[in-house]
Scaffold this active site. Structure first.
Site, PDB file in Angstrom:
ATOM      1  N   LYS A  43      17.030 -61.421  11.926  1.00  0.00           N
ATOM      2  CA  LYS A  43      15.835 -61.988  12.285  1.00  0.00           C
ATOM      3  C   LYS A  43      14.821 -61.526  11.219  1.00  0.00           C
ATOM      4  CE  LYS A  43      17.339 -64.424  15.331  1.00  0.00           C
ATOM      5  NZ  LYS A  43      17.118 -64.334  17.000  1.00  0.00           N
ATOM      6  N   LYS A  68       7.869 -67.450  16.353  1.00  0.00           N
ATOM      7  CA  LYS A  68       8.503 -67.545  17.857  1.00  0.00           C
ATOM      8  C   LYS A  68       8.310 -68.917  18.279  1.00  0.00           C
ATOM      9  CE  LYS A  68       7.419 -64.478  20.794  1.00  0.00           C
ATOM     10  NZ  LYS A  68       8.824 -64.385  21.075  1.00  0.00           N
ATOM     11  N   GLU A  97       4.141 -66.820  25.609  1.00  0.00           N
ATOM     12  CA  GLU A  97       4.310 -65.748  24.986  1.00  0.00           C
ATOM     13  C   GLU A  97       3.508 -64.984  24.245  1.00  0.00           C
ATOM     14  OE1 GLU A  97       9.367 -66.500  23.912  1.00  0.00           O
ATOM     15  OE2 GLU A  97       7.774 -67.086  22.639  1.00  0.00           O
TER      16      GLU A  97
END
Length: 234
Positions: free
Chosen positions: A130, A103, A112
């Site tokens: 993804k 990420k 995050e």
């Protein structure tokens, strides 16, 4: 209320984002991630707040998700007030068959990660594009500006090829919400994400990296609206 147009409409992302919003019930403390897929989650939670009386508190991971949540009508709190969350929902740039993820394409991976590890359950929402057998995309590494060159040297010693991320609409580097730089690092196929994560974390000057090894579940959306759910094996 006019909501911000966050991305080009995607049936796959919408399906995954809305399905994950169904995990949320009144009384929950929910971590709200950043990106085009989780934007659908935030919008759906806002709809439920307005139409169903859903009563939740959200913790956001970026200014982008904060603006979306406010526009959606979701009440917000902070980790200072509520350090333990019931659920965190976020997207991913890439996720492998063992639910290890990369990420940080939006440069929000430090917040995050803090939010994800503060939650009892961490759910990633994504479309099929993804997913991958192994991680091989660029790994974002947030670094203190003061430490950029020493960190670059250490990363090269690990076999990585770091590149300072440049801003698109201004001259100079990308600056994170925390006031730091981002290095995008090429490692090729990452055979042991957990080991690399520990190595990167041990470098002085690294604030956080984009390898996530704490995903509980993956919600994959398809064009027909169907959802595939993959749960981490204990």
């Amino acid at each position: 209320m006019t909501e911000r147009n966050t991305s080009t409409d995607s049936p796959e992302k919408r399906a995954a984002g809305i399905a994950a919003a169904g995990l949320v019930s009144s009384g929950m403390l929910v971590g709200l991630g950043t990106g085009s897929t989780v934007a659908y989650t935030i919008k759906e939670l806002g709809r439920r707040v307005r139409e169903e009386g859903l009563d939740i508190l959200g913790v956001v991971t970026s200014y982008q998700s904060e603006m979306l949540a406010i526009e959606a009508g979701i009440r917000l709190t902070t980790l200072a007030q509520h350090p333990e969350l019931d659920l965190a929902i976020d997207g991913a740039d890439q996720i492998d068959s063992e639910l290890r993820a990369i990420k940080g394409g939006g440069a929000a991976h430090t917040r995050e990660k803090i939010v994800s590890v503060s939650a009892r359950r961490f759910v990633v929402v994504a479309d099929e594009s993804k997913t991958s057998k192994q991680l091989d995309k660029l790994v974002p590494v947030e670094v203190l500006p003061f430490a950029k060159e020493p960190v670059v040297k250490k990363i090269r010693e690990l076999g990585g090829k770091p590149q300072l991320r440049s801003a698109v609409k201004k001259d100079g580097p990308v600056i994170t919400d925390n006031g730091n730089f981002v290095l995008d690092v090429e490692f090729g196929v990452i055979k042991d994400p957990e080991a690399l994560a520990l190595q990167l974390s041990s470098i002085p000057g690294v604030v956080e990296h984009g390898i996530f090894c704490n995903v509980s579940e993956l919600y994959i959306g398809n064009k027909d609206g169907a959802i595939k759910i993959i749960t981490r094996q204990k």
